[in-house]
Every structure is written in structure tokens, then in C-alpha cells.
Design a protein around this motif. Structure first.
Motif, short mmCIF file in Angstrom:
data_model
loop_
_atom_site.label_atom_id
_atom_site.label_comp_id
_atom_site.label_asym_id
_atom_site.label_seq_id
_atom_site.Cartn_x
_atom_site.Cartn_y
_atom_site.Cartn_z
N SER A 5 0.83 -1.20 0.00
CA SER A 5 0.00 0.00 0.00
C SER A 5 0.87 1.24 0.00
O SER A 5 0.57 2.24 -0.65
N PHE A 391 -10.42 4.40 -1.19
CA PHE A 391 -9.34 4.29 -2.17
C PHE A 391 -9.12 5.56 -2.98
O PHE A 391 -8.23 5.61 -3.81
N GLN A 458 -6.47 7.53 -7.21
CA GLN A 458 -7.28 6.33 -7.03
C GLN A 458 -6.35 5.13 -6.84
O GLN A 458 -5.41 4.95 -7.61
N SER A 459 -6.60 4.32 -5.80
CA SER A 459 -5.75 3.17 -5.52
C SER A 459 -6.56 1.88 -5.51
O SER A 459 -7.71 1.86 -5.06
N TRP A 460 -5.94 0.82 -6.02
CA TRP A 460 -6.48 -0.53 -5.95
C TRP A 460 -5.44 -1.42 -5.31
O TRP A 460 -4.34 -0.96 -5.00
N SER A 464 -2.37 2.08 -8.88
CA SER A 464 -2.80 3.41 -8.48
C SER A 464 -2.71 4.33 -9.69
O SER A 464 -1.83 4.18 -10.55
#
Length: 574
Positions: A5, A391, A458-460, A464
Motif C-alpha cells: 500500500s 481508495f 485512485q488506488s487498488w 494506483s
């Protein structure tokens, strides 16, 4: 292995800055603060915080770190990466280096990075292109730590760039950021020290991530330093007072720059010393929904150019009334006395006022809007940091101010904090901050500056994406004697995508497009693209391969160029 992360978050933050710490008074707003989530003393902002500042500062919204859960509820093992400009550190300290170890009060992480690269257009010219190879050596040290009385984070990474053929382009760039807060008397007397060293350009039109590829004669080295002792006293639940002094130093050093057809330069070396005194008194809990804050703030400058005999004095009263727990109205009134020197000496003795509102829909989100009169003109302002789910985060800002490029950077020192890698971010919204933006030219004068920025991240679990846009307009007010300054307008935006290929490998792709208008010269359009592959070889050794392409187009063929850069590097952490 470090947390995945953090890999995506650090890359997203760096990408936002490339496409581009102090908490509020503890007695008045929710506590928090600190760089990188460190413990230690909690002071007050130098000069006090506005009543429009968010209840929860950004410093309380921290990325997941080693041993912490990610937004998706699961931990990842990918390495921490910062793919910044070549020659800059591109990895965070590994767990083996001790960063983030809760059992250690201080973490000191030295490292050295060596990049070897080649370019097909050293001088960024339309014709007579020159190729060369070069080496970039970047020793660095990252210090973070906290005790009961001291909290600090320092990231210093000077970069030496050595060319094989065109040795006149050899240079050493000073790059770094640092903040130290010492509590001299518990809860009463504090010492705040902070500084930065960064690179800008005198002509503008270069995306920040490409500033180290710019011709040496166009680079501007910026230094900013501030030390402020201050005393905080609480009058029970009635009020809190902050009395302080700040010593400021700012310098811009580079080659004297002439624009095409000009007989006078637009940039000369300049520096100043500022002596600032301030007193801020804010009401406490006794007034309930109503908060009042009085401020007397004055800075006297000693320096060259427009700073010769300059001063800024401000007295104001702010009010904030909470209509609901999430909606508050803001009012301000006062008086200012401002004087700058130069070819058009500017003296303003005028009333100041503003009206606005602050929305705080969640503890992690806020939106502050104002409209008022300051610096001799009416203008709107906006500051926002919105957490759009677990996110996604949106940050935005817009401000108009009477400033020079040096005073603008100095003001940023008081409104920024540092993340876990020592990169500056806005202490309210968490947006990445550039003390010197290479896309906007450094000129030796006083301007009405209009600056705006917006970033969406935006993050997954393994990806990102960061979208960013920046805007600045400089309207000349007064030039340093012997120089000629012009109105400039610049805006650019970009997208950056990071994908975690494996727990130890990451791919970063980015594109940025901008347009720059300088005086009466034809506008130029810049396109910048980069690709980088990062791999953590072991706990202390990492490597990166990058390809960078940039092109500039204009109605004047002589102003057009293209440049390709390829480089590979290793970084060893000790």
C-alpha cells in the motif's frame, strides 16, 4: 518486505508532485500532526492557523505502513518506491534499515544512488542537436524520529550530474527538505525550524519531473529557511495565545536570464532576510459554536531588488460560527500596510475583508471557500481535501496573492508537512507541494500571482492512478532594478499509472501536457512522457530503468525541440 500500500501511495504522491507540519492550535482544533505519523511534541503553526483550517489536519490521515492494514483490509508486501526525477532517491528505506520501527526513537538511513544515462539533445535545441552520456551521483540521508521533547524529519539528497563530453553542463543540485520541532518548556515554549532546497527554471515551460535535464544556464537553485521560537499560553477555557518570532532567509541563484529580444534580464540572483513577529489570540470553548481570533503580524525585509526596505504588516479579526457540526460560516476584517521596492514601488494601506464557509462532511474531508479583499485586490480562494471512499482522494486549491516567487516558497514552509519519505505535502489537504515549480518561470519581481491545482488519486490492491492539473498566472507589479519582467501564464496536467508486477517489482507510466505563455512571445506546448521499471533486489539494494521523452512545439521553429533520455540506476541503503 515493506508494505505494498505504501508503494502505491508514495508513487501516487510523487506522481502528483511531478505532474505538479504543523497542526492547528492544539487548544482549538483536534490534535494530531507530526511527520510520517511520528510521536513527539505537538506545537502550533508558525504564525497561527486560520479559523478556516480543517478540524482534522491531513497529518492525521496516514498511509498504511508496515504492520498496518491497507484500505482494502489486507496487507501487501511490495517495496516502498518513490520514482522521482533521475538522480533523486527512488526507494523508501526498507524494514531492514529500521524505518518505521516503533522500538527506535530515531531512524537514520544513509544511501547512495548512481544513475548512468544518455540523451540525444543535451542543450534542448531545434537544430545542431548534441548527444552525450552522463552520470548522476546522489548521496542521501533520511532522518526521522521523535522523543518526548523533539520531533524531526530531514531528507537531504544533493545530486552531482557529470557529463562525458559537454563538461560545462556539470552541476551539483542541492535538494532536500527538513522540519524540526522542539518543545523547550512543556506545553509552553517551542522552537520550530524548517527549510528546503529545490530547483526551478528562469524561463519556465518544463514539467517538474524533467527539471534536472534542463540546460544548466536555465536552472535556478532555491533555498528557503525559517526558524521560529514561540510561546503558547492557555487562559483556561476562555482563550489561547501564541506569541512568536520568525527569522526567514530565501535565496534564488542562477545564470542571468535574457528573454528573446530583451535588453534587460528577467532574472538576477536575489535574496532576502525577513524578521517576522506575530501575536495570535483565539477564543476557547466558552463561546460554544462561535470562535474568534485576533492577529497582529508583521515582517520587515532586508535584501536586494524589490525586498530593499520592504515590509508587510497585517492586523485582523476572524470569526467562525458553526451552523451545524459540518457547516460553518467565516468572516474576517482588518487592515494591512504593505510596501515593496523596485521599478514601480508599491505601497498599500488598505482594509482587508473576506467572507466564506467551511464544510467538513467527514473527519478526513473538508472544503473551505472564501471571497475577499487582500493585497490591494478582490479575489476568491479555495482549499479542499476530500476522501471519496477508502481508495480515492481529491485535493484542490486556488489562491491569488501579492508575492514574489521567493516569498511564495517561504510562505509554503509554514503550511506544509513532510511525508514518510521527506516529501513536502500540504498540512491541510495532503496535496503534494513544490517549493519551486519548473513549469512557471522565476523572475526578479513582485507579482499578483494566481495559482490553482487539483489532484485525484485512485488506488487498488495492485494499481494506483493519479490525475493532476496545475495553473499559474503572474501579473507584473514591480521589477527589481535593472530587470524586465513580463506577464506569464502556464497550465499543465497529466496522468500517472503505477502497477505492482510482483511484490518486489513495479511499473510506472506517465504523460504530462502543458502550455506556457510568456509576455509577447509565441506560446509553447510541452509534452512529456516517461516509463520506469523498479525492482527491489534485496532489502538494501534496488534498481530502476527509465525512459523519458519530451517535446516542445511553437509557432517559432527555433523554439521547438525534442529530447530523449534513457538511464539505469542502483541505490544502496546502508
Amino acid at each position: 518486505m515493506p508494505d505494498g500500500s505504501r508503494l502505491r501511495r508514495h508513487l501516487a504522491a510523487a506522481a502528483g508532485a511531478l505532474c505538479l507540519a504543523a497542526p492547528p492550535l492544539a487548544a482549538q482544533e483536534s490534535g494530531g500532526g507530526g511527520s510520517g505519523g511520528l510521536a513527539g511534541p505537538v506545537g502550533a503553526p508558525v504564525g497561527g492557523a486560520s479559523l478556516g483550517a480543517p478540524v482534522e489536519p491531513f497529518a492525521t490521515w496516514q498511509p498504511a505502513g508496515p504492520g498496518r492494514m491497507t484500505a482494502g483490509g489486507a496487507a501487501s508486501s511490495a517495496p516502498n518506491v518513490r520514482l522521482g526525477p533521475f538522480g533523486a532517491p527512488f526507494a523508501a528505506p526498507s524494514e531492514a534499515a529500521g524505518a518505521g520501527d516503533p522500538g527506535r526513537a530515531w531512524n537514520i538511513v544513509p544511501s547512495i544512488a548512481v544513475d548512468v544515462g544518455a540523451t540525444d539533445n543535451v542543450f534542448q535545441t531545434h537544430s545542431d542537436r548534441r548527444r552525450d552520456a552522463y552520470t548522476v551521483i546522489t548521496p542521501a540521508i533520511l532522518i526521522d524520529g521523535a522523543t518526548e521533547r523533539v520531533r524531526a524529519i530531514i531528507n537531504y539528497a544533493p545530486s552531482a550530474q557529470l557529463y562525458a563530453t559537454y563538461t560545462d553542463q556539470n552541476r551539483v543540485a542541492q535538494l532536500g527538505n527538513g522540519m524540526v520541532l522542539a518543545e523547550l518548556i512543556p506545553g509552553r515554549l517551542f522552537l520550530d525550524m524548517r527549510g528546503s532546497a529545490s530547483l526551478g527554471t528562469s524561463s519556465g515551460g518544463f514539467v517538474p519531473s524533467g527539471v534536472q535535464t534542463v540546460n544548466r544556464n536555465d536552472q535556478v537553485q532555491n533555498y528557503n529557511f525559517q526558524v521560529s521560537p514561540y510561546y503558547v499560553h492557555r487562559f483556561g477555557s476562555a482563550a489561547t495565545a501564541q506569541l512568536g518570532y520568525a527569522f526567514q532567509y530565501s535565496a534564488q541563484e542562477g545564470t542571468t536570464q535574457f528573454q528573446p529580444g530583451a535588453t534587460l534580464p528577467s532574472f538576477n540572483n536575489q535574496d532576502y532576510i525577513g524578521n517576522r513577529g506575530y501575536l495570535v489570540v483565539r477564543s476557547g470553548e466558552d463561546l460554544g459554536r462561535l470562535a474568534l481570533q485576533g492577529r497582529v503580524d508583521g515582517t520587515v525585509f532586508s535584501g536586494t531588488g524589490v525586498y530593499d526596505g520592504a515590509h508587510v504588516y497585517v492586523a485582523s479579526l476572524e470569526a467562525r460560527y458553526a451552523i451545524t457540526p459540518t457547516i460553518a460560516v467565516l468572516l474576517e476584517g482588518g487592515y494591512e500596510d504593505i510596501e515593496y521596492a523596485g521599478t514601480n514601488p508599491n505601497r498599500i494601506q488598505d482594509a482587508i475583508w473576506s467572507v466564506g464557509a467551511r464544510l467538513t462532511p467527514t473527519p478526513e474531508s473538508f472544503l473551505t471557500v472564501r471571497y475577499g479583499h487582500r493585497g490591494g485586490f478582490d479575489s476568491p480562494s479555495l482549499q479542499a481535501g476530500l476522501q471519496l471512499g477508502g481508495f480515492t482522494r481529491l485535493t484542490a486549491s486556488y489562491v491569488e496573492q501579492l508575492a514574489t516567487s521567493a516569498t511564495n516558497a517561504q510562505d509554503l514552509l509554514s503550511t506544509t508537512t513532510l511525508d514518510e519519505l521527506g516529501n513536502p505535502v500540504d498540512s491541510q489537504s495532503g496535496a503534494p507541494v513544490l517549493y519551486a515549480n519548473a513549469f512557471f518561470p522565476a523572475q526578479s519581481g513582485l507579482f499578483r500571482m494566481k495559482t490553482g491545482a487539483v489532484t485525484l488519486t485512485q488506488s487498488w490492491p495492485r494499481d494506483s492512478v493519479s490525475l493532476s492539473a496545475y495553473y499559474q498566472e503572474q501579473i507584473p507589479i514591480s521589477a527589481a532594478p535593472g530587470t524586465l519582467i513580463s506577464q506569464t501564464t502556464g497550465y499543465y496536467g497529466g496522468i500517472s499509472w503505477t502497477h505492482e508486477l510482483t511484490p518486489s517489482t513495479a511499473l510506472n507510466l506517465g504523460v504530462q501536457i502543458g502550455r506556457s505563455e510568456y509576455g509577447n512571445q509565441p506560446a509553447t506546448t510541452v509534452i512529456y512522457a516517461n516509463a520506469a521499471l523498479y525492482h527491489q533486489i534485496n532489502d538494501r539494494l534496488s534498481g530502476v530503468v527509465r525512459f523519458i521523452y519530451s517535446t516542445q512545439t511553437s509557432d517559432v521553429a527555433a523554439s521547438e525541440y525534442s529530447q530523449s533520455v534513457i538511464l539505469a540506476g542502483l541505490r544502496q541503503t546502508f
